[in-house]
Design a protein around this motif. Structure first.
Motif, PDB file in Angstrom:
ATOM      1  N   TRP A  76       4.532  -1.162  78.462  1.00 27.70           N
ATOM      2  CA  TRP A  76       4.429  -0.382  77.235  1.00 27.70           C
ATOM      3  C   TRP A  76       5.262   0.889  77.339  1.00 27.70           C
ATOM      4  CZ3 TRP A  76       0.538  -0.655  80.816  1.00 27.70           C
ATOM      5  CH2 TRP A  76       0.060   0.541  81.340  1.00 27.70           C
ATOM      6  N   LYS A  77       5.606   1.401  76.154  1.00 27.66           N
ATOM      7  CA  LYS A  77       6.358   2.648  76.058  1.00 27.66           C
ATOM      8  C   LYS A  77       5.647   3.596  75.103  1.00 27.66           C
ATOM      9  CE  LYS A  77      11.042   0.883  76.860  1.00 27.66           C
ATOM     10  NZ  LYS A  77      12.400   0.773  76.270  1.00 27.66           N
ATOM     11  N   LEU A  78       5.727   4.872  75.427  1.00 22.69           N
ATOM     12  CA  LEU A  78       5.293   5.934  74.535  1.00 22.69           C
ATOM     13  C   LEU A  78       6.525   6.350  73.740  1.00 22.69           C
ATOM     14  CD1 LEU A  78       3.128   7.916  73.611  1.00 22.69           C
ATOM     15  CD2 LEU A  78       3.717   9.350  75.559  1.00 22.69           C
ATOM     16  N   VAL A  79       6.390   6.390  72.407  1.00 23.62           N
ATOM     17  CA  VAL A  79       7.527   6.632  71.522  1.00 23.62           C
ATOM     18  C   VAL A  79       7.226   7.799  70.584  1.00 23.62           C
ATOM     19  CG1 VAL A  79       9.028   5.583  69.771  1.00 23.62           C
ATOM     20  CG2 VAL A  79       8.088   4.159  71.606  1.00 23.62           C
ATOM     21  N   ARG A  80       8.193   8.742  70.470  1.00 24.40           N
ATOM     22  CA  ARG A  80       8.109   9.813  69.481  1.00 24.40           C
ATOM     23  C   ARG A  80       9.111   9.482  68.386  1.00 24.40           C
ATOM     24  NH1 ARG A  80      11.575  13.542  70.796  1.00 24.40           N
ATOM     25  NH2 ARG A  80      10.526  14.236  72.678  1.00 24.40           N
ATOM     26  N   GLY A  81       8.626   9.205  67.166  1.00 19.00           N
ATOM     27  CA  GLY A  81       9.517   8.785  66.085  1.00 19.00           C
ATOM     28  C   GLY A  81      10.133   7.450  66.462  1.00 19.00           C
ATOM     29  N   SER A  82      11.428   7.446  66.746  1.00 18.68           N
ATOM     30  CA  SER A  82      12.090   6.226  67.217  1.00 18.68           C
ATOM     31  C   SER A  82      12.676   6.425  68.617  1.00 18.68           C
ATOM     32  CB  SER A  82      13.202   5.820  66.234  1.00 18.68           C
ATOM     33  OG  SER A  82      14.151   6.865  66.131  1.00 18.68           O
ATOM     34  N   THR A  83      12.247   7.505  69.305  1.00 17.82           N
ATOM     35  CA  THR A  83      12.777   7.835  70.625  1.00 17.82           C
ATOM     36  C   THR A  83      11.749   7.533  71.707  1.00 17.82           C
ATOM     37  OG1 THR A  83      14.110   9.614  69.670  1.00 17.82           O
ATOM     38  CG2 THR A  83      13.735   9.702  72.052  1.00 17.82           C
ATOM     39  N   ASP A  84      12.133   6.710  72.672  1.00 13.42           N
ATOM     40  CA  ASP A  84      11.263   6.448  73.816  1.00 13.42           C
ATOM     41  C   ASP A  84      11.160   7.716  74.653  1.00 13.42           C
ATOM     42  OD1 ASP A  84      11.225   3.800  72.976  1.00 13.42           O
ATOM     43  OD2 ASP A  84      12.762   3.163  74.407  1.00 13.42           O
ATOM     44  N   ILE A  85       9.931   8.071  75.046  1.00 16.60           N
ATOM     45  CA  ILE A  85       9.713   9.241  75.905  1.00 16.60           C
ATOM     46  C   ILE A  85       8.858   8.815  77.089  1.00 16.60           C
ATOM     47  CG2 ILE A  85       9.988  10.926  74.040  1.00 16.60           C
ATOM     48  CD1 ILE A  85       6.938  11.147  73.889  1.00 16.60           C
ATOM     49  N   TYR A  86       8.816   9.649  78.094  1.00 21.02           N
ATOM     50  CA  TYR A  86       7.999   9.402  79.284  1.00 21.02           C
ATOM     51  C   TYR A  86       8.334   8.050  79.921  1.00 21.02           C
ATOM     52  CZ  TYR A  86       3.857   9.226  82.289  1.00 21.02           C
ATOM     53  OH  TYR A  86       3.008   9.132  83.368  1.00 21.02           O
ATOM     54  N   LEU A  87       9.563   7.953  80.417  1.00 25.71           N
ATOM     55  CA  LEU A  87      10.051   6.715  81.024  1.00 25.71           C
ATOM     56  C   LEU A  87      10.427   6.942  82.485  1.00 25.71           C
ATOM     57  CD1 LEU A  87      12.504   5.573  78.202  1.00 25.71           C
ATOM     58  CD2 LEU A  87      10.158   4.772  78.602  1.00 25.71           C
ATOM     59  N   ASN A 113      -7.721  -1.745  81.656  1.00 28.70           N
ATOM     60  CA  ASN A 113      -7.775  -0.455  80.986  1.00 28.70           C
ATOM     61  C   ASN A 113      -6.636   0.409  81.523  1.00 28.70           C
ATOM     62  OD1 ASN A 113      -9.067   1.108  79.048  1.00 28.70           O
ATOM     63  ND2 ASN A 113     -10.129   2.296  80.603  1.00 28.70           N
ATOM     64  N   CYS A 114      -5.695   0.771  80.665  1.00 28.08           N
ATOM     65  CA  CYS A 114      -4.474   1.457  81.073  1.00 28.08           C
ATOM     66  C   CYS A 114      -4.340   2.780  80.337  1.00 28.08           C
ATOM     67  CB  CYS A 114      -3.261   0.579  80.752  1.00 28.08           C
ATOM     68  SG  CYS A 114      -3.360  -1.065  81.479  1.00 28.08           S
ATOM     69  N   THR A 115      -3.736   3.764  80.993  1.00 29.80           N
ATOM     70  CA  THR A 115      -3.541   5.066  80.360  1.00 29.80           C
ATOM     71  C   THR A 115      -2.117   5.564  80.558  1.00 29.80           C
ATOM     72  OG1 THR A 115      -4.261   6.261  82.330  1.00 29.80           O
ATOM     73  CG2 THR A 115      -5.937   5.791  80.687  1.00 29.80           C
ATOM     74  N   SER A 116      -1.685   6.382  79.626  1.00 28.42           N
ATOM     75  CA  SER A 116      -0.471   7.174  79.764  1.00 28.42           C
ATOM     76  C   SER A 116      -0.798   8.572  79.268  1.00 28.42           C
ATOM     77  CB  SER A 116       0.685   6.590  78.930  1.00 28.42           C
ATOM     78  OG  SER A 116       1.240   5.468  79.555  1.00 28.42           O
ATOM     79  N   ILE A 117      -0.426   9.567  80.053  1.00 26.94           N
ATOM     80  CA  ILE A 117      -0.652  10.973  79.696  1.00 26.94           C
ATOM     81  C   ILE A 117       0.674  11.703  79.874  1.00 26.94           C
ATOM     82  CG2 ILE A 117      -1.927  13.078  80.225  1.00 26.94           C
ATOM     83  CD1 ILE A 117      -4.080  11.254  81.508  1.00 26.94           C
ATOM     84  N   PHE A 118       1.069  12.457  78.839  1.00 31.29           N
ATOM     85  CA  PHE A 118       2.371  13.127  78.885  1.00 31.29           C
ATOM     86  C   PHE A 118       2.343  14.380  78.028  1.00 31.29           C
ATOM     87  CE2 PHE A 118       6.821  13.431  77.217  1.00 31.29           C
ATOM     88  CZ  PHE A 118       7.427  13.791  78.412  1.00 31.29           C
ATOM     89  N   LEU A 119       2.978  15.453  78.522  1.00 29.66           N
ATOM     90  CA  LEU A 119       3.122  16.702  77.774  1.00 29.66           C
ATOM     91  C   LEU A 119       4.543  16.752  77.223  1.00 29.66           C
ATOM     92  CD1 LEU A 119       1.666  19.327  76.962  1.00 29.66           C
ATOM     93  CD2 LEU A 119       2.649  20.370  79.016  1.00 29.66           C
ATOM     94  N   ASP A 120       4.665  16.607  75.907  1.00 33.89           N
ATOM     95  CA  ASP A 120       5.959  16.511  75.238  1.00 33.89           C
ATOM     96  C   ASP A 120       6.344  17.849  74.614  1.00 33.89           C
ATOM     97  OD1 ASP A 120       8.244  15.159  74.261  1.00 33.89           O
ATOM     98  OD2 ASP A 120       7.268  14.797  72.328  1.00 33.89           O
ATOM     99  N   SER A 121       7.643  18.068  74.471  1.00 37.96           N
ATOM    100  CA  SER A 121       8.179  19.267  73.804  1.00 37.96           C
ATOM    101  C   SER A 121       9.056  18.819  72.644  1.00 37.96           C
ATOM    102  CB  SER A 121       8.988  20.107  74.796  1.00 37.96           C
ATOM    103  OG  SER A 121       8.202  20.515  75.873  1.00 37.96           O
TER     104      SER A 121
END
Length: 171
Positions: A76-87, A113-121
């Motif tokens: 899985w990927k965390l995505v902001r808008g259409s931009t992949d983040i936290y890779l 049970n899976c998690t992703s935690i990320f501090l985005d700017s």
């Protein structure tokens, strides 16, 4: 009324960052299935937030429930808008992801049970959508969200939710 300090709704003053300005959450209770291999598709889990300042950071916490069959890999990927983040870093032909889980060969796996935690700017005050995309990286079996791999009426089958939570944090 006695308080040691009152933090304004807009967050703590400049130089005193870390105050939580707003918290939003989206919960996915329905199920999803994909057979997409190495092409990431939407899970249907997303949340939008409008930061109050371009200097704010957004803390994202995703709690995901996946299942799959014999030897399958769920990515899985965390995505902001259409931009992949936290890779992870690029390296040869390895797929860059926010997270993955592999089912042991010869076994099926009900809920992982899976998690992703990320501090985005995001550096914006425009509405910003965060979402989870996913795919399998092996082609034998479908992968599932929020349901058991063997989804029948046995007593041990369950239906957990998945969620994504975002918090605006003052800089």
């Amino acid at each position: 009324l006695k308080v040691n300090s009152i933090i304004p709704v807009s967050g703590v003053p400049t130089g005193g960052g870390g105050g939580i300005i707003q918290v939003l959450q989206s919960v996915k209770t329905d199920t999803a299935t994909t057979t997409s291999t190495n092409t990431f598709v939407d899970t249907g889990l997303s949340v939008s937030i409008t930061p109050t300042s371009t200097s704010s950071k957004i803390l994202i916490y995703a709690n995901l429930s996946f299942s799959a069959g014999d030897g399958q890999n769920i990515a899985w990927k965390l995505v902001r808008g259409s931009t992949d983040i936290y890779l992870g870093d690029a390296d040869s032909n390895r797929t860059r992801v926010s997270g993955s889980v592999r089912v042991v060969s010869g076994q099926d796996a009900d809920h992982q049970n899976c998690t992703s935690i990320f501090l985005d700017s995001p550096a914006t005050t425009s509405a910003t959508t965060y979402k989870i995309t996913w795919c399998r990286t092996y082609t034998t079996y479908p992968i599932y969200m929020n349901k058991s791999y063997e989804d029948d009426d046995s007593d041990d089958r369950t239906r957990p939710p998945s969620s994504i939570l975002v918090m605006e944090v003052s800089a």
